[in-house]
Scaffold this active site. Structure first.
Site, PDB file in Angstrom:
ATOM      1  N   GLU A 126      14.775  26.458  18.477  1.00 39.94           N
ATOM      2  CA  GLU A 126      15.666  26.721  19.616  1.00 39.94           C
ATOM      3  C   GLU A 126      15.100  27.914  20.384  1.00 39.94           C
ATOM      4  OE1 GLU A 126      19.680  27.224  18.202  1.00 39.94           O
ATOM      5  OE2 GLU A 126      19.652  25.265  17.179  1.00 39.94           O
ATOM      6  N   SER A 131      10.466  30.940  14.190  1.00 38.29           N
ATOM      7  CA  SER A 131      10.165  31.304  12.804  1.00 38.29           C
ATOM      8  C   SER A 131      11.442  31.535  12.006  1.00 38.29           C
ATOM      9  CB  SER A 131       9.339  32.596  12.757  1.00 38.29           C
ATOM     10  OG  SER A 131       8.175  32.461  13.521  1.00 38.29           O
ATOM     11  N   ARG A 268     -30.615  20.166  22.606  1.00 39.59           N
ATOM     12  CA  ARG A 268     -30.798  21.346  23.459  1.00 39.59           C
ATOM     13  C   ARG A 268     -31.929  22.219  22.913  1.00 39.59           C
ATOM     14  NH1 ARG A 268     -29.985  23.460  28.492  1.00 39.59           N
ATOM     15  NH2 ARG A 268     -29.708  25.718  28.376  1.00 39.59           N
ATOM     16  N   GLN A 339     -19.188  28.822  21.407  1.00 38.82           N
ATOM     17  CA  GLN A 339     -20.204  29.883  21.535  1.00 38.82           C
ATOM     18  C   GLN A 339     -21.605  29.324  21.328  1.00 38.82           C
ATOM     19  OE1 GLN A 339     -19.692  32.972  22.447  1.00 38.82           O
ATOM     20  NE2 GLN A 339     -21.812  33.634  22.194  1.00 38.82           N
ATOM     21  N   GLU A 366       5.058  24.470  13.184  1.00 39.37           N
ATOM     22  CA  GLU A 366       5.515  24.219  11.809  1.00 39.37           C
ATOM     23  C   GLU A 366       5.246  25.387  10.854  1.00 39.37           C
ATOM     24  OE1 GLU A 366       4.796  19.983  10.710  1.00 39.37           O
ATOM     25  OE2 GLU A 366       4.400  19.889  12.848  1.00 39.37           O
TER      26      GLU A 366
HETATM   27  C1  FAD Z   1       3.053  22.799  21.165  1.00 33.44           C
HETATM   28  C2  FAD Z   1       4.240  23.072  20.299  1.00 33.44           C
HETATM   29  C3  FAD Z   1       4.935  22.013  19.725  1.00 33.44           C
HETATM   30  C4  FAD Z   1       6.085  22.252  18.947  1.00 33.44           C
HETATM   31  N1  FAD Z   1       6.781  21.195  18.428  1.00 33.44           N
HETATM   32  C5  FAD Z   1       7.961  21.422  17.773  1.00 33.44           C
HETATM   33  C6  FAD Z   1       8.774  20.326  17.306  1.00 33.44           C
HETATM   34  O1  FAD Z   1       8.413  19.153  17.441  1.00 33.44           O
HETATM   35  N2  FAD Z   1       9.959  20.621  16.711  1.00 33.44           N
HETATM   36  C7  FAD Z   1      10.384  21.898  16.518  1.00 33.44           C
HETATM   37  O2  FAD Z   1      11.466  22.071  15.966  1.00 33.44           O
HETATM   38  N3  FAD Z   1       9.639  22.953  16.948  1.00 33.44           N
HETATM   39  C8  FAD Z   1       8.451  22.747  17.570  1.00 33.44           C
HETATM   40  N4  FAD Z   1       7.685  23.812  18.012  1.00 33.44           N
HETATM   41  C9  FAD Z   1       8.159  25.164  17.810  1.00 33.44           C
HETATM   42  C10 FAD Z   1       7.406  25.894  16.718  1.00 33.44           C
HETATM   43  O3  FAD Z   1       7.796  25.410  15.459  1.00 33.44           O
HETATM   44  C11 FAD Z   1       7.674  27.398  16.872  1.00 33.44           C
HETATM   45  O4  FAD Z   1       6.996  27.791  18.046  1.00 33.44           O
HETATM   46  C12 FAD Z   1       7.191  28.230  15.695  1.00 33.44           C
HETATM   47  O5  FAD Z   1       7.988  27.990  14.573  1.00 33.44           O
HETATM   48  C13 FAD Z   1       7.192  29.731  16.001  1.00 33.44           C
HETATM   49  O6  FAD Z   1       8.413  30.114  16.535  1.00 33.44           O
HETATM   50  P1  FAD Z   1       8.472  30.954  17.912  1.00 33.44           P
HETATM   51  O7  FAD Z   1       7.583  30.292  18.881  1.00 33.44           O
HETATM   52  O8  FAD Z   1       9.908  31.129  18.278  1.00 33.44           O
HETATM   53  O9  FAD Z   1       7.832  32.332  17.565  1.00 33.44           O
HETATM   54  P2  FAD Z   1       8.612  33.603  16.962  1.00 33.44           P
HETATM   55  O10 FAD Z   1       9.382  33.185  15.775  1.00 33.44           O
HETATM   56  O11 FAD Z   1       9.335  34.293  18.054  1.00 33.44           O
HETATM   57  O12 FAD Z   1       7.404  34.510  16.478  1.00 33.44           O
HETATM   58  C14 FAD Z   1       6.668  35.357  17.365  1.00 33.44           C
HETATM   59  C15 FAD Z   1       5.557  36.036  16.558  1.00 33.44           C
HETATM   60  O13 FAD Z   1       6.121  36.820  15.512  1.00 33.44           O
HETATM   61  C16 FAD Z   1       5.583  36.412  14.253  1.00 33.44           C
HETATM   62  N5  FAD Z   1       6.646  36.536  13.253  1.00 33.44           N
HETATM   63  C17 FAD Z   1       7.928  36.084  13.343  1.00 33.44           C
HETATM   64  N6  FAD Z   1       8.604  36.390  12.245  1.00 33.44           N
HETATM   65  C18 FAD Z   1       7.739  37.030  11.397  1.00 33.44           C
HETATM   66  C19 FAD Z   1       7.832  37.588  10.096  1.00 33.44           C
HETATM   67  N7  FAD Z   1       8.959  37.496   9.372  1.00 33.44           N
HETATM   68  N8  FAD Z   1       6.727  38.161   9.568  1.00 33.44           N
HETATM   69  C20 FAD Z   1       5.564  38.231  10.260  1.00 33.44           C
HETATM   70  N9  FAD Z   1       5.420  37.726  11.516  1.00 33.44           N
HETATM   71  C21 FAD Z   1       6.488  37.126  12.064  1.00 33.44           C
HETATM   72  C22 FAD Z   1       5.139  34.973  14.442  1.00 33.44           C
HETATM   73  O14 FAD Z   1       4.124  34.609  13.519  1.00 33.44           O
HETATM   74  C23 FAD Z   1       4.620  35.029  15.885  1.00 33.44           C
HETATM   75  O15 FAD Z   1       3.313  35.527  15.874  1.00 33.44           O
HETATM   76  C24 FAD Z   1       6.522  23.584  18.744  1.00 33.44           C
HETATM   77  C25 FAD Z   1       5.791  24.643  19.296  1.00 33.44           C
HETATM   78  C26 FAD Z   1       4.661  24.405  20.051  1.00 33.44           C
HETATM   79  C27 FAD Z   1       3.900  25.564  20.629  1.00 33.44           C
END
Ligand code: FAD
Length: 388
Positions: A126, A131, A268, A339, A366
Site C-alpha cells: 500500500e 516493507s 569486438r 561496462q 517481494e
Molecule cells: C516494479 C514493482 C512491482 C511490484 N509488484 C508488487 C505486487 O505485485 N504486489 C505487491 O503487493 N507489491 C508489489 N510491489 C511493491 C514492493 O513489494 C515494495 O516496493 C517493497 O516491498 C518495498 O516497499 P517500499 O517500496 O514501500 O519501500 P519501503 O518499505 O518504504 O523501504 C524504503 C527503504 O528502506 C529500507 N527498509 C525498510 N524497512 C527496513 C528495515 N526494517 N531495515 C532495513 N531497511 C529497511 C528498504 O529496504 C528500502 O531500501 C512492487 C514494487 C515494484 C517496484
C-alpha cells in the site's frame, strides 16, 4: 545428494528454452520499448503448459513444483525479465490458495491459472506499507455472511490483465500488527474494484504495475482464504515460497547478460585481439560466472525446500539467501557486462541497458535486500542455521 535434474525437469528446461528462442527473444526489446503486456508470451506459455508447471496435477497443472517453475523462469529470464515475471505471477497469485484455500477455491483459481483462463495478481503493498507489511490499512468489515473491503493497494504487478486479486486486509484493527489480518480472493468484476493508472517505471516494462482500489467491495465469506485473522502467516509463507522464483529471475537475467557479453566479446577487437582475450575482462567475467553459479545453487536448493513443503520460519532464511544473492548478482552482472561492452553497452539499441534497468527491480520487490538480510540476521541470531 544429486545435482542432476530428472527427465521431467530437464524437459521443462528444454521447453522453456524453445519458447524463449522462438517467441520471447525476438520480441524482448520491442516489449521493453512499447511497455505493453506481451500477450504472445502469455499465449505461448498457455499452449506449452508452462503456466501450470508448478500447479499440482489434481488441479490441472504439471505438478513439477517450485523447482519446475524456477527452471522455466530462469530460462525465459535469460532473454526477458518480464517473461519471467509473467510465469512468477502464476505462483505469487495462487500460493496463498494452495497453502490455505478451500477445495472450491483451489479448483477455480489453481485450475483457471493452469489453463490460462484466469490470471491473478497479488495485492499486499500500500502507499504507506511496503516493507512494513503489518502497517496495511485496507480493511475488510464483516457484515453477516459478507465482508466489505475498502483500501488502496500500490504497485500491483499484472493488475491490468488480472481476473482475480489475492488481497491482504485487516479484519480486526483494534489489535496492532500481524494479528487481525486476513486474506481474500476477489474477482475483477466485483463492483467497487477499480484498477488505477499504469505507473511509469524504469524496467520490466512488459508487466505494468497499477494501483488497485477497493471501494466498499463486497465479497462472500467464502472468498476468505484461511481463517479470519490468520492471514499474516499465510502471506508470509506465500512470500517465502515465491522467493526462489524471484531468485530465478535474477539468475536467468545474470546468465543472459553474461551470455550476451560473451558473444559480443568474441567479435569486438581492441589492441589486435578480441576483448574476450583480455585478462582484465576475463577476471571480471570469471567473478560473475562464479557468483552466478553460487546463486543458482542457492536458488535450486531453496526451491527444493519449498517442494518439501517447507515455507515457514525454519527455512525462511535459506529462501531469503537465494532471493538476496541472486537478485544482487543480477544487478552486478548487468552492470559489469554493460561496462565490459563500452559505449555499445550504454546504447538502447542493444539489450544490456534493458538488463540493467530490469535488474534494479529485483532487489526491491517481494522483500528488499535489506529485508532479506533482516530475516537472515534474525535466523543467525536465533541459531537457526543448520551448520551453526
Ligand atoms: C516494479 C514493482 C512491482 C511490484 N509488484 C508488487 C505486487 O505485485 N504486489 C505487491 O503487493 N507489491 C508489489 N510491489 C511493491 C514492493 O513489494 C515494495 O516496493 C517493497 O516491498 C518495498 O516497499 P517500499 O517500496 O514501500 O519501500 P519501503 O518499505 O518504504 O523501504 C524504503 C527503504 O528502506 C529500507 N527498509 C525498510 N524497512 C527496513 C528495515 N526494517 N531495515 C532495513 N531497511 C529497511 C528498504 O529496504 C528500502 O531500501 C512492487 C514494487 C515494484 C517496484
Amino acid at each position: 545428494m544429486d545435482f542432476r535434474l530428472n527427465s521431467e525437469h530437464q524437459a521443462v528446461v528444454d521447453l522453456a528454452r524453445q519458447v524463449t528462442r522462438e517467441v520471447i527473444a525476438p520480441r524482448a526489446d520491442e516489449v521493453d520499448r512499447t511497455g505493453e503486456y506481451p500477450e504472445d508470451y502469455f499465449q505461448a506459455f498457455r499452449e506449452t503448459g508452462l503456466l501450470g508447471v508448478a500447479i499440482p496435477e489434481e488441479y490441472g497443472g504439471a505438478g513439477l513444483g517450485c523447482l519446475g517453475l524456477v527452471l522455466a523462469v530462469e530460462e525465459v529470464a535469460k532473454a526477458c525479465c518480464s517473461a519471467g515475471l509473467i510465469l512468477l505471477l502464476t505462483r505469487l497469485s495462487t500460493m496463498a490458495i494452495l497453502l490455505a484455500g478451500t477445495e472450491e477455491q483451489k479448483k477455480k483459481y489453481l485450475g483457471g491459472t493452469a489453463t490460462g483462463e484466469l490470471r491473478g495478481a497479488f495485492c499486499l503493498s500500500e502507499p504507506d506499507a511496503g516493507s512494513d507489511t503489518q502497517a496495511i490499512r485496507t480493511r475488510a468489515v464483516r457484515k453477516g455472511d459478507r465482508y466489505v473491503i475498502t483500501g488502496t493497494k500500490s504497485w500491483i504487478s499484472g493488475a491490468g490483465v488480472a481476473d482475480f486479486f489475492v488481497v491482504a486486509a485487516k479484519t480486526d484493527w483494534e489489535v496492532p500488527g500481524a494479528r487481525g489480518y486476513s486474506v481474500f480472493v476477489v474477482d475483477r468484476d466485483t463492483p467497487g474494484l477499480t484498477v488505477g493508472k499504469k505507473e511509469q517505471k524504469m524496467g520490466v516494462r512488459g508487466v505494468p504495475v497499477h494501483q488497485v482500489i477497493f471501494e466498499e467491495v463486497e465479497v462472500p465469506v467464502s472468498a476468505r482464504i484461511g481463517e479470519e485473522n490468520g492471514g499474516f502467516k499465510i502471506i508470509m509463507q506465500n512470500l517465502n515460497a515465491v522467493r526462489p522464483v524471484v531468485a530465478a529471475r535474477g539468475v536467468g537475467l545474470a546468465e543472459g547478460a553474461l551470455m550476451y557479453w560473451l558473444q559480443y566479446a568474441r567479435q569486438r577487437q581492441t589492441f589486435g585481439k578480441p576483448i574476450v582475450e583480455h585478462q582484465g575482462l576475463q577476471w571480471m567475467a570469471a567473478d560473475l560466472a562464479t557468483e552466478i553459479e553460487a546463486a543458482r545453487l542457492l536458488t535450486y536448493r531453496a526451491a527444493l525446500l519449498v517442494d518439501e513443503g517447507k515455507t515457514g520460519k525454519e527455512v525462511a532464511h535459506y529462501l531469503s539467501m537465494a532471493k538476496y544473492k541472486a537478485t544482487e548478482v543480477a544487478v552486478k552482472a548487468a552492470n559489469d557486462c554493460l561496462q565490459m561492452m563500452g559505449a555499445v553497452g550504454y546504447m538502447e539499441d542493444y539489450p544490456m541497458a534493458r538488463f540493467v534497468r530490469d535488474a534494479r527491480q529485483l532487489t526491491i520487490v517481494e522483500g528488499t535486500s535489506q529485508i532479506q538480510k533482516n530475516i537472515i540476521g534474525r535466523a543467525l541470531a536465533d541459531g537457526l542455521l543448520t551448520w551453526l
